[in-house]
Motif scaffolding. Structure first.
Motif, PDB file in Angstrom:
ATOM      1  N   GLN A   1      16.456   9.787  10.941  1.00  0.00           N
ATOM      2  CA  GLN A   1      16.406   9.996   9.500  1.00  0.00           C
ATOM      3  C   GLN A   1      16.946  11.389   9.170  1.00  0.00           C
ATOM      4  N   ALA A   2      17.551  11.501   7.980  1.00  0.00           N
ATOM      5  CA  ALA A   2      18.070  12.795   7.521  1.00  0.00           C
ATOM      6  C   ALA A   2      18.048  12.814   6.006  1.00  0.00           C
ATOM      7  N   PRO A   3      17.908  13.998   5.399  1.00  0.00           N
ATOM      8  CA  PRO A   3      17.938  14.091   3.933  1.00  0.00           C
ATOM      9  C   PRO A   3      19.358  13.926   3.400  1.00  0.00           C
ATOM     10  N   PHE A   4      19.498  13.155   2.348  1.00  0.00           N
ATOM     11  CA  PHE A   4      20.798  12.926   1.721  1.00  0.00           C
ATOM     12  C   PHE A   4      20.668  13.119   0.217  1.00  0.00           C
ATOM     13  N   GLY A   5      21.771  13.492  -0.413  1.00  0.00           N
ATOM     14  CA  GLY A   5      21.793  13.632  -1.868  1.00  0.00           C
ATOM     15  C   GLY A   5      21.172  14.930  -2.343  1.00  0.00           C
ATOM     16  N   GLU A   6      21.225  15.125  -3.653  1.00  0.00           N
ATOM     17  CA  GLU A   6      20.733  16.361  -4.251  1.00  0.00           C
ATOM     18  C   GLU A   6      19.232  16.537  -4.063  1.00  0.00           C
ATOM     19  N   ASN A   7      18.501  15.455  -4.080  1.00  0.00           N
ATOM     20  CA  ASN A   7      17.040  15.535  -3.965  1.00  0.00           C
ATOM     21  C   ASN A   7      16.555  15.529  -2.516  1.00  0.00           C
ATOM     22  N   GLY A   8      17.478  15.432  -1.588  1.00  0.00           N
ATOM     23  CA  GLY A   8      17.085  15.425  -0.179  1.00  0.00           C
ATOM     24  C   GLY A   8      16.306  14.201   0.229  1.00  0.00           C
ATOM     25  N   THR A   9      16.642  13.052  -0.382  1.00  0.00           N
ATOM     26  CA  THR A   9      15.948  11.811  -0.051  1.00  0.00           C
ATOM     27  C   THR A   9      16.266  11.401   1.382  1.00  0.00           C
ATOM     28  N   LEU A  10      15.235  10.996   2.121  1.00  0.00           N
ATOM     29  CA  LEU A  10      15.442  10.576   3.498  1.00  0.00           C
ATOM     30  C   LEU A  10      16.159   9.230   3.552  1.00  0.00           C
ATOM     31  N   ALA A  11      17.088   9.127   4.466  1.00  0.00           N
ATOM     32  CA  ALA A  11      17.806   7.878   4.712  1.00  0.00           C
ATOM     33  C   ALA A  11      18.248   7.872   6.167  1.00  0.00           C
ATOM     34  N   LEU A  12      18.693   6.716   6.640  1.00  0.00           N
ATOM     35  CA  LEU A  12      19.208   6.645   8.005  1.00  0.00           C
ATOM     36  C   LEU A  12      20.449   7.520   8.129  1.00  0.00           C
ATOM     37  N   ASP A  13      20.532   8.233   9.226  1.00  0.00           N
ATOM     38  CA  ASP A  13      21.681   9.107   9.457  1.00  0.00           C
ATOM     39  C   ASP A  13      22.717   8.375  10.299  1.00  0.00           C
ATOM     40  N   TRP A  14      23.599   7.649   9.622  1.00  0.00           N
ATOM     41  CA  TRP A  14      24.727   7.018  10.288  1.00  0.00           C
ATOM     42  C   TRP A  14      26.010   7.742   9.936  1.00  0.00           C
ATOM     43  N   SER A  15      25.885   9.002   9.573  1.00  0.00           N
ATOM     44  CA  SER A  15      27.064   9.785   9.204  1.00  0.00           C
ATOM     45  C   SER A  15      27.964   9.963  10.420  1.00  0.00           C
ATOM     46  N   GLY A  16      29.266  10.063  10.154  1.00  0.00           N
ATOM     47  CA  GLY A  16      30.221  10.213  11.248  1.00  0.00           C
ATOM     48  C   GLY A  16      30.280   9.012  12.158  1.00  0.00           C
ATOM     49  N   SER A  17      29.957   7.832  11.612  1.00  0.00           N
ATOM     50  CA  SER A  17      29.950   6.589  12.415  1.00  0.00           C
ATOM     51  C   SER A  17      29.074   6.737  13.650  1.00  0.00           C
ATOM     52  N   ARG A  18      27.894   7.292  13.436  1.00  0.00           N
ATOM     53  CA  ARG A  18      26.969   7.530  14.542  1.00  0.00           C
ATOM     54  C   ARG A  18      26.699   6.259  15.339  1.00  0.00           C
ATOM     55  N   GLN A  19      26.609   5.107  14.645  1.00  0.00           N
ATOM     56  CA  GLN A  19      26.249   3.873  15.339  1.00  0.00           C
ATOM     57  C   GLN A  19      27.258   3.515  16.428  1.00  0.00           C
ATOM     58  N   TYR A  20      28.515   3.958  16.281  1.00  0.00           N
ATOM     59  CA  TYR A  20      29.535   3.681  17.288  1.00  0.00           C
ATOM     60  C   TYR A  20      29.707   4.848  18.255  1.00  0.00           C
ATOM     61  N   VAL A  21      29.728   6.062  17.734  1.00  0.00           N
ATOM     62  CA  VAL A  21      29.919   7.229  18.596  1.00  0.00           C
ATOM     63  C   VAL A  21      28.752   7.374  19.572  1.00  0.00           C
ATOM     64  N   ALA A  22      27.521   7.163  19.087  1.00  0.00           N
ATOM     65  CA  ALA A  22      26.344   7.230  19.952  1.00  0.00           C
ATOM     66  C   ALA A  22      26.090   5.919  20.685  1.00  0.00           C
ATOM     67  N   MET A  23      26.889   4.891  20.381  1.00  0.00           N
ATOM     68  CA  MET A  23      26.797   3.574  21.031  1.00  0.00           C
ATOM     69  C   MET A  23      25.389   2.990  20.930  1.00  0.00           C
ATOM     70  N   CYS A  24      24.768   3.215  19.765  1.00  0.00           N
ATOM     71  CA  CYS A  24      23.384   2.772  19.582  1.00  0.00           C
ATOM     72  C   CYS A  24      23.270   1.591  18.626  1.00  0.00           C
ATOM     73  N   TYR A  25      24.393   0.979  18.266  1.00  0.00           N
ATOM     74  CA  TYR A  25      24.372  -0.058  17.236  1.00  0.00           C
ATOM     75  C   TYR A  25      23.426  -1.203  17.599  1.00  0.00           C
TER      76      TYR A  25
END
Length: 541
Positions: free
Chosen positions: A94-118
């Motif tokens: 999880q990571a904060p996203f948006g102006e309010n820092g709302t928590l969401a899944l951190d799939w930034s930078g295509s993490r699901q493929y780069v980390a091979m965790c899909y």
């Protein structure tokens, strides 16, 4: 002291009147018939040096009070399941996203493929509208399919798998609504609930497979410690179907055809492949005159499948049919042999370029025909081989043939083969080589999905590894067929042991029906006749 020692004196094979240094144990049993891989398998013997080497030649086997083979194997399975969870853990960060820092899944930078965790579990939570608390097969939504067209969609999985997702979602929402429990994003809780259930299902798979292995119980350690477990046990929901399949085969081995049919039928309501196992049972029961047992199992399986499916089909027919519609309309999967050929040759496929929503009818017919041809060939081998094949040998051949000819081979489908391969062909180094190759296909797959424009790999890097994987599976199939015709090379057959998974088929003589033509009867040889006679004599003893 002397009187005490004399009281416990025991005869020795080499020296009469030898004395035991201590009172004999009350339990004097020894499982000296059990396979000891530390002494019979070079790979295991080498690995065992880490914990002190192979078991001693004079060790009493089978009387450990706590670390029995089953418990050791299940503990090993838990270790590899934990590694499987950690391999997917980067995709539930999880990571904060948006102006309010709302928590969401951190799939930034295509993490699901780069980390091979899909894992399919995570995106399906929203894609199947589970996040809305919707009941599968009832809830529908419109999906953009291109060219300005939309399509009405429903839950895309068979009934038990869909209901499993619904129950997991309900548990996740209840957890999320309980403030004193550790909190996370609802999709993260959902993933962990699903993973817990899949863990139990895989442990059932390992447990049942260990019992099916008979004297070679340690073979099940290859199932528990398979590299494919780390990569794929939490990729999708296939551990549910392997549990039903292994449980059904164990029930058959224990001569309980009704329970076997029920479990295989329920497995068929989870994923298709457990239903394929009725095929090997049919031809072997035909060869041994046990058709009544097969009929009982088949009727029980049909009843179980209908019991689960009919209520959903009657209440939500469109939602229930979605699984069949989707599988009919989808094209060749990236892992299929058809896509591999297209990847290297530029071939447009049997149906050419399809418009949006068009069904690849020729591809469907060809894949079905090829699988049917393979089944006929396997059935011919089963009926005409001089020595009746073991059940697990035919089960592996059928399921492997289905995957090789089917237009869809999703990566987690390889889990289907793991228990069957170990029980059909317990050659550890060869199996470990195939499992490692199959697991490593995940690496170029992820970087192919990443895209060349995003520093990923070209498609051919991925499809080339698929070819290597397919060749490995074909080699195992060829070796199994070789052992069917050379049963003396089959490690599972041992002395009077014929087919530990066979149930009513074990030690059963051939008793084909009279209407079966001569060319579908066993091709007798002198060696086979003498082997069968010895087997029947041992069975009578």
């Amino acid at each position: 002291m002397a009187e005490n020692a004399d009281a416990h004196a025991v005869p020795d094979a080499g020296e009469a009147g030898s004395v035991s240094p201590a009172p004999l144990a009350e339990d004097r049993r020894s499982a000296d018939w059990r396979d000891l891989p530390g002494r019979t398998d070079p790979l295991t013997a080498s690995l065992s040096s880490v914990i002190g080497g192979p078991v001693g030649r004079h060790a009493v086997v089978g009387r450990s009070r706590f670390f029995t083979p089953m418990r050791a194997i299940l503990l090993l399975a838990i270790v590899f399941l934990a590694l499987g969870w950690f391999s997917k853990a980067p995709c539930i960060q999880q990571a904060p996203f948006g102006e309010n820092g709302t928590l969401a899944l951190d799939w930034s930078g295509s993490r699901q493929y780069v980390a091979m965790c899909y894992s399919d579990t995570v995106p399906l939570y929203g894609a199947e509208r589970l996040n809305e608390g919707a009941f599968p097969y009832k809830k529908s939504w419109e999906e953009d399919i291109g060219n300005g067209l939309t399509q009405t969609r429903y839950m895309e999985y068979p009934v038990i798998t869909g209901l499993y997702q619904y129950v997991s979602m309900t548990v996740a929402k209840a957890w999320d609504a309980t403030p004193w429990l550790p909190q996370a994003l609802q999709v993260v809780i959902y993933f962990n609930v699903v993973a817990f259930g899949l863990t139990l299902a895989w442990l059932v798979t390992v447990w049942a497979s260990a019992l099916l292995a008979g004297r070679r119980i340690w073979d099940a350690a290859m199932i528990a410690a398979s590299p494919l477990v780390i990569v794929h046990v939490f990729t999708n929901f296939d551990a549910l179907s392997t549990a039903f399949a292994a449980g059904g085969l164990l029930a058959w081995a224990r001569k309980r055809p009704v329970l076997a049919g029920i479990l295989l039928g329920l497995g068929g309501a989870t994923k298709l492949y457990p239903l394929l196992l009725f095929g090997p049972l049919l031809v072997l029961c035909l060869r041994t005159g046990k058709i009544r047992d097969w009929s009982v199992a088949a009727l029980a399986g049909l009843g179980a499948w209908l019991t689960v499916n009919l209520p959903i089909a009657l209440l939500f027919p469109s939602g229930w049919a979605e699984f069949f519609r989707l599988n009919s309309e989808r094209g060749a999967d990236p892992d299929s042999i058809y896509n591999v050929i297209s990847s290297f040759t530029g071939w447009a496929g049997f149906d050419g370029v399809l418009s949006v929503g068009q069904t690849p009818s020729v591809l469907n017919a060809v894949s079905l025909l090829l699988f049917a041809v393979l089944c006929v060939g396997i059935g011919y081998i089963a009926l005409t081989a001089p020595t009746r094949p073991r059940l697990m040998q035919l089960c592996f051949l059928v399921v492997a043939g289905f995957l090789l000819t089917n237009k869809v081979w999703s990566p987690q489908f390889s889990l289907w083969l793991v228990p069957l391969a170990v029980l059909a062909f317990p050659h550890r180094r060869i199996l470990l080589a195939w499992m490692t190759i199959d697991a490593l296909v995940w690496v170029p797959r992820m970087f192919y999905y990443l895209g060349v424009s995003n520093k990923g790999l070209p498609e051919q890097w991925f499809t080339a590894t698929v070819v290597v994987r397919d060749v490995a599976v074909i080699v195992i199939c060829a070796l199994i067929i070789r052992q069917i015709y050379r049963p003396d090379e089959d490690l599972t057959r041992y002395g009077f042991i014929d087919d530990p998974s066979g149930g009513v088929l074990d030690q059963a003589p051939d008793a084909q029906p009279r209407w079966l033509p001569t060319w579908l009867r066993p091709r007798r040889t002198a060696g086979a006749d003498s082997a069968d006679s010895a087997s029947e004599t041992a069975g009578q003893r």
